[in-house]
Design an enzyme around this catalytic site. Sequence first.
Site, mmCIF file in Angstrom:
data_model
loop_
_atom_site.group_PDB
_atom_site.id
_atom_site.type_symbol
_atom_site.label_atom_id
_atom_site.label_comp_id
_atom_site.label_asym_id
_atom_site.label_seq_id
_atom_site.Cartn_x
_atom_site.Cartn_y
_atom_site.Cartn_z
ATOM 1 N N HIS A 83 65.917 61.633 30.042
ATOM 2 C CA HIS A 83 67.237 61.259 29.519
ATOM 3 C C HIS A 83 67.989 62.441 28.901
ATOM 4 O O HIS A 83 69.200 62.370 28.729
ATOM 5 C CB HIS A 83 67.131 60.085 28.536
ATOM 6 C CG HIS A 83 66.730 60.483 27.152
ATOM 7 N ND1 HIS A 83 65.426 60.564 26.749
ATOM 8 C CD2 HIS A 83 67.473 60.837 26.082
ATOM 9 C CE1 HIS A 83 65.387 60.954 25.481
ATOM 10 N NE2 HIS A 83 66.608 61.116 25.048
ATOM 11 N N LYS B 100 72.655 64.012 28.845
ATOM 12 C CA LYS B 100 73.515 64.500 27.759
ATOM 13 C C LYS B 100 74.525 65.495 28.326
ATOM 14 O O LYS B 100 74.156 66.432 29.026
ATOM 15 C CB LYS B 100 72.665 65.192 26.673
ATOM 16 C CG LYS B 100 71.659 64.263 25.989
ATOM 17 C CD LYS B 100 70.882 65.009 24.931
ATOM 18 C CE LYS B 100 69.668 64.241 24.454
ATOM 19 N NZ LYS B 100 69.923 63.060 23.650
ATOM 20 N N LYS C 52 60.262 57.782 31.693
ATOM 21 C CA LYS C 52 59.265 58.646 31.104
ATOM 22 C C LYS C 52 58.243 57.750 30.393
ATOM 23 O O LYS C 52 58.653 56.697 29.902
ATOM 24 C CB LYS C 52 60.022 59.535 30.139
ATOM 25 C CG LYS C 52 59.221 60.401 29.241
ATOM 26 C CD LYS C 52 60.160 61.254 28.411
ATOM 27 C CE LYS C 52 59.417 61.878 27.269
ATOM 28 N NZ LYS C 52 59.250 61.017 26.121
ATOM 29 N N HIS D 87 61.515 67.060 28.032
ATOM 30 C CA HIS D 87 62.819 67.411 27.461
ATOM 31 C C HIS D 87 62.985 68.921 27.221
ATOM 32 O O HIS D 87 63.981 69.517 27.636
ATOM 33 C CB HIS D 87 63.032 66.668 26.141
ATOM 34 C CG HIS D 87 62.911 65.177 26.263
ATOM 35 N ND1 HIS D 87 63.260 64.497 27.402
ATOM 36 C CD2 HIS D 87 62.470 64.236 25.391
ATOM 37 C CE1 HIS D 87 63.047 63.212 27.218
ATOM 38 N NE2 HIS D 87 62.562 63.028 26.009
ATOM 39 N N GLU E 16 63.810 66.451 14.780
ATOM 40 C CA GLU E 16 64.220 65.069 14.507
ATOM 41 C C GLU E 16 63.957 64.737 13.045
ATOM 42 O O GLU E 16 62.982 65.227 12.458
ATOM 43 C CB GLU E 16 63.425 64.108 15.382
ATOM 44 C CG GLU E 16 63.633 64.334 16.863
ATOM 45 C CD GLU E 16 62.957 63.250 17.689
ATOM 46 O OE1 GLU E 16 63.611 62.249 17.978
ATOM 47 O OE2 GLU E 16 61.768 63.411 18.005
ATOM 48 N N ASP F 149 55.054 64.232 24.441
ATOM 49 C CA ASP F 149 56.280 63.437 24.314
ATOM 50 C C ASP F 149 57.534 64.267 24.580
ATOM 51 O O ASP F 149 58.516 63.754 25.111
ATOM 52 C CB ASP F 149 56.324 62.862 22.883
ATOM 53 C CG ASP F 149 57.400 61.800 22.692
ATOM 54 O OD1 ASP F 149 57.655 61.045 23.653
ATOM 55 O OD2 ASP F 149 57.980 61.720 21.593
HETATM 56 C C1 BG6 Z 1 62.041 60.355 23.696
HETATM 57 C C2 BG6 Z 1 60.796 60.498 22.869
HETATM 58 O O1 BG6 Z 1 61.775 60.648 25.036
HETATM 59 O O2 BG6 Z 1 63.030 61.252 23.199
HETATM 60 C C3 BG6 Z 1 61.091 60.208 21.415
HETATM 61 O O3 BG6 Z 1 59.802 59.602 23.345
HETATM 62 C C4 BG6 Z 1 62.227 61.096 20.920
HETATM 63 O O4 BG6 Z 1 59.938 60.376 20.615
HETATM 64 C C5 BG6 Z 1 63.417 61.019 21.862
HETATM 65 O O5 BG6 Z 1 62.586 60.653 19.624
HETATM 66 C C6 BG6 Z 1 64.463 62.045 21.490
HETATM 67 O O6 BG6 Z 1 65.620 61.803 22.227
HETATM 68 P P1 BG6 Z 1 67.066 61.989 21.610
HETATM 69 O O7 BG6 Z 1 67.999 61.704 22.723
HETATM 70 O O8 BG6 Z 1 67.151 60.999 20.464
HETATM 71 O O9 BG6 Z 1 67.125 63.389 21.117
#
Ligand code: BG6
Length: 547
Positions: free
Chosen positions: A228, A232, A198, A290, A266, A285
Site C-alpha cells: 500500500h 501514496k 500483504k 514498504h 510511527e 512487517d
Molecule cells: C502496514 C503494517 O503494512 O503498514 C503496519 O502492517 C504499519 O504495522 C503500516 O503500521 C504503516 O502504514 P502507513 O500507511 O500507516 O504508514
Amino acid sequence: MDRDGTQGRTPSQPRPGKPLTRGSDPAATAGAGERATAAKRPSGRPLAPATLTIFGAGGDLTSRLIVPALGHLVRVKELPDSFAVIGIDHNDGTTEQWRQRLTETVQGSRRDAGIDEDVWSWLVQRMHYMRGDFTEPDTFSRLGKLLSDQQPGQSGGGNVLFYLAVGDRFFGPIIDQLGRAGLACQSENAWRRVIIEKPFGHDFASAKALNARILKVLSEDQIYRIDHFLGKETVQNILVLRFANGIFEPLWNRDHIDHVQITAAETVGVEGRGRFYEQTGALRDMVPNHLFQLLAMIAMEPPISFNADAVRAKKTELLQAIHPIGAGDAVRGQYGAGSVLGKKVENYRREPNVAANSATETYVALKLGVDNWRWAGVPFYLRTGKALSTRTTEISVQFRQAPYSLFRDTPVEKLPANVLTLRIQPDEGLSVSFSAKRPGAEIEIDGVEMDFAYRDYFAPIASVGYETLIYDCLIGDATLFQRADTVEAAWCAVQGLLDAWARAPAGDFPNYAAGGAGPEAADRLIARDGRAWRPLGGSHRHRNGDA
Ligand code: BG6
C-alpha cells in the site's frame, strides 16, 4: 481524484504538459484479447463493466480502506457504470446487513469526506453479500452463479477483480478454489485478476512457495501483489522527481551522494494486532516490503519506459543488488513503557496477545549496500519503529560535502552537507538544504532550506491511499504492484538477518522507551561511520505549524 494533476493549481501556476502516464492494459476498456501497451486509458472511453469480489467482506480492511476508496472513485467517476461488488465472508449475514454496517462505518469516518449521499447510494445498491467458507468448493460454485447474475450481458460473469482481503493463510486455498471452479479463466471478452494483500510470505522460502502455488492457477499478469505504500502520491512522485526533471539524475550516484537515510517512524503501537505482530515483528512487517519499495524507487536505474514491466524490472534488479545484510549491520529494539504525544504507553510485552517475555522486535535499523556501479560504497541506512516520538516517513539523500573550502575560517568539515529530503508523510513535500551567506560584512555561512509542500500547490484529495491501486487493477496497469521476482528478491536480501536473529534472540528487550527515538544502539550503528540519523520529524519550516 485528480488524475491530471491540475485541480487546486493556483492561477499563477503553469498548466503542466501532457501528464506522464503509466502503462495500462487496453483490455480494461476492451476485451482481454488485446494486450498491454504503454498507453493509459484513452480519454473518454468508458471503463469496461466489472465486478469486484472481496474475500474478507467483514474485515477491517474492507470497511476502512477498500469501500471508502471505491466511494472516492465513484465521486470522480472512475468506476464503470456497470459495476458490482460482491462481498464474501464466513459469517452469516444478509446484503442488507452488510450494506448497513458499511454505511455506518463510512459515515463515521473523517477520512471519507467526499462520499456524499448520491455517491454512497450509487455504490451501496451495487453491493451484495454472500456467506461462504473460503475453503469450500460450494462457495465458489455459488459465487460463479452470482457473478453471472451481476453482469447478465457478459457470458460467465464478465470481468472480475478478486480482492483477497483475508489472512495470508487463505491466499493459496482461495486461489486454488478459484482455479478449480473455473473462475480464474480468462477469455477474449473477460479478464480475471486477483489482488493479494500483504504479507506475501513470511520469508524467502514461503514467498517462493506461494508464488509457485498461485502461478499454477494464474498467469503473472493476473496477479496484483499490493504494497500500500505504492498507493501514496508522494511515493509515486519519487519517479517523477527523478525522471521528469533534468537536475537530479546527473548527481544521483556515488560520485555525488554520500549516503541515503530512509525512515518510517510511527507513534502507534501494535494497535490491538498483538497476535499478528508477535509472528511478524518490525523487520518482516516493514522492511522487505514498504521500506524496500522506497529504496527501489530512490535507487533504481531509469526504466526504458513507464510500462509496468519496464519499471518493475528495474526495481527488481535493484533489490537483487542489495548486499546480504548481516546481523552486525542491524539493530533491533522493543519498546518499554513511556509516553507518546503526551499519552502514557504500556510496555509492548503487556499488549494483548503479546508474550510476557516476547522476543519480537518493534524497531529495526540497518545499513545496507547496493552492489552496482551507481551505488558501490554508498551506504543506505533504513530504520522503522513503533511507539516513537513522531510519525514521519521520509527519505533523505545526503550529498557529498564541497571538496574544498574557499572561505577563510570555515573549515570544510563545518560546512553543512546538502540534503534532499522527500517527505512521504505527513506534510508531504520536499526540501533541499544548502549553504548561504549570512547577511553582514563578514563571510559567515549558514544552512538554509528550499521547501516544496504539496499543500501549497495542490488541493487535498479525499483519499485512503487505495484508490489508485484499485483503479489501476481495473485498467490492467500493474506498475504499482509487485512481481513474483520482486517479492522474492526482497525476502532474499533480508533472509540472512532473519536467520541470524532467530538463532540469537535479543537479550536486552525492552531497550527503548515508548515516545523516544529508538534504541541507542541504532545511533551507534550510524555513528561508527561518522554519521548521524536525521532528527525524527526533521527541522524544516512547515513542521510544528510555523509555516
Ligand atoms: C502496514 C503494517 O503494512 O503498514 C503496519 O502492517 C504499519 O504495522 C503500516 O503500521 C504503516 O502504514 P502507513 O500507511 O500507516 O504508514
